[in-house]
Design a protein around this motif. Sequence first.
Motif, short mmCIF file in Angstrom:
data_model
loop_
_atom_site.label_atom_id
_atom_site.label_comp_id
_atom_site.label_asym_id
_atom_site.label_seq_id
_atom_site.Cartn_x
_atom_site.Cartn_y
_atom_site.Cartn_z
N VAL A 1 0.86 -1.18 0.00
CA VAL A 1 0.00 0.00 0.00
C VAL A 1 0.89 1.23 0.00
O VAL A 1 1.74 1.40 0.88
CB VAL A 1 -0.94 0.02 1.22
N VAL A 2 0.70 2.08 -1.00
CA VAL A 2 1.53 3.27 -1.18
C VAL A 2 0.70 4.51 -0.86
O VAL A 2 -0.46 4.63 -1.31
CB VAL A 2 2.08 3.35 -2.62
N PHE A 3 1.28 5.43 -0.09
CA PHE A 3 0.63 6.69 0.28
C PHE A 3 1.39 7.84 -0.36
O PHE A 3 2.57 8.06 -0.07
CB PHE A 3 0.62 6.87 1.80
N ASP A 4 0.72 8.56 -1.25
CA ASP A 4 1.34 9.66 -1.97
C ASP A 4 0.56 10.95 -1.66
O ASP A 4 -0.48 11.22 -2.24
CB ASP A 4 1.32 9.37 -3.47
N ASP A 5 1.10 11.72 -0.71
CA ASP A 5 0.44 12.96 -0.28
C ASP A 5 -1.02 12.71 0.10
O ASP A 5 -1.94 13.42 -0.34
CB ASP A 5 0.52 14.03 -1.37
N VAL A 6 -1.24 11.70 0.92
CA VAL A 6 -2.59 11.37 1.38
C VAL A 6 -2.96 12.28 2.55
O VAL A 6 -2.25 12.33 3.56
CB VAL A 6 -2.68 9.89 1.80
N LEU A 7 -4.06 12.98 2.42
CA LEU A 7 -4.50 13.90 3.46
C LEU A 7 -5.59 13.25 4.32
O LEU A 7 -6.58 12.72 3.79
CB LEU A 7 -5.04 15.19 2.84
N VAL A 8 -5.39 13.30 5.64
CA VAL A 8 -6.41 12.83 6.57
C VAL A 8 -6.63 13.94 7.60
O VAL A 8 -5.74 14.76 7.86
CB VAL A 8 -5.98 11.52 7.28
N ASP A 9 -7.82 13.97 8.18
CA ASP A 9 -8.10 15.05 9.14
C ASP A 9 -7.59 14.67 10.52
O ASP A 9 -7.10 13.56 10.76
CB ASP A 9 -9.58 15.41 9.16
N ASP A 10 -7.72 15.57 11.47
CA ASP A 10 -7.21 15.35 12.81
C ASP A 10 -7.85 14.15 13.49
O ASP A 10 -7.23 13.50 14.34
CB ASP A 10 -7.43 16.60 13.67
#
Length: 379
Positions: free
Chosen positions: A216-225
């Motif tokens: 699983v690759v994460f490329d600038d993945v945005l998640v909230d607080d």
Amino acid sequence: MSERPVTELAALPHLRARVRRFLAEEQARAPYRPAIDAWLTSASAEFSRALGSQGWIGMTWPKEYGGGECSAFERLAVVEELLTAGAPVAAHWFAERQIGPGILKNGTERQKRAFIPEIVAGRLFFAVGMSEPGSGSDLASVRTRAERVPGGWRINGAKVWSSGAHRAHYMLTLCRSAVSEDRHAGLSQFLVPLDAPGVQVRPIRSLDGEAEFCEVVFDDVLVDDDALLGAEGDGWKQVTGELALERNGAERYVSLYLETMMAARLARPTRRDHAYLGETAAAMWSVRALSLRTLAEENRPQARRELDAALVKDVGTVFEQRQVERARRLLAGRVPGEEDRALLRSAVEHAPSITLRGGTTEVLRTIIWSGLDTGGGRA
């Protein structure tokens, strides 16, 4: 060891009978092929929902969030029945075994109400994001980064050998959220939706042609607080607690039960065959007794839980791996039907990974020695 756990399990025949009737009804309604390592290899979202409707997911969890507040021994009775039948439980397995307990222990009230009832219902599936490419068994060498941004976090990096990520809705992802000279500090866990922009899930084909694991690759993945589980920087403490749940359980002694029963069915009245069956039964019950002891000692410190879980997994997975080779030799030339041959072939193909997943034998024995050396294993 106290007789209490054995007594409690023996007192649950009606529950076991209910599970067996349920399995027979499910086989008649939506037939499935019983599988070796079913908790890892055999998934059915429909089966998980049906199991949830019976109240058999999250059985020990608080009723406030949809759980059953049952005893750990009731849950074990259900799990043993499911695994010995080779039922397709893999879809919800990780969510129930370790993610749900982690959320209940470390999550916010909002997280508990958002995630736990859906897991209990068999509708929400999780993958575990710990191991990384090129890191081997060194879990602390985390390079996946979580960087604070306005309103949340930006995640970059990759995880590998993540079981069932291709069918999961979320991944509990261990990230380095702060720079520290202590490799175990500055780590945090995040509840990352796997359909978020920038997430790529790449199945990894194994020897049998199936794709049980993923990168699983994460490329600038945005998640909230709200995606942060627990306090920032508590990731290592959380992960070691989750691993203790992963390493101790029925899957450490009955994952290959179908193969064992096939060997019993095809056994001949010879001293060699009787020795195999007797040694198998003795070893399996010994590992089971060790696992039951960890359930009976509910209030022991976390260090002791981690030590006991490492013991169960080491002894259990070494036992299972050896049994595969012994069964292969015992049954050579005896297996008449294609279904049985496929079952034995599956066990042989999965055997090399048995002592790797969830912590290699070398890692487990380091934990065991360290715990005993520092007094963690003393009564």
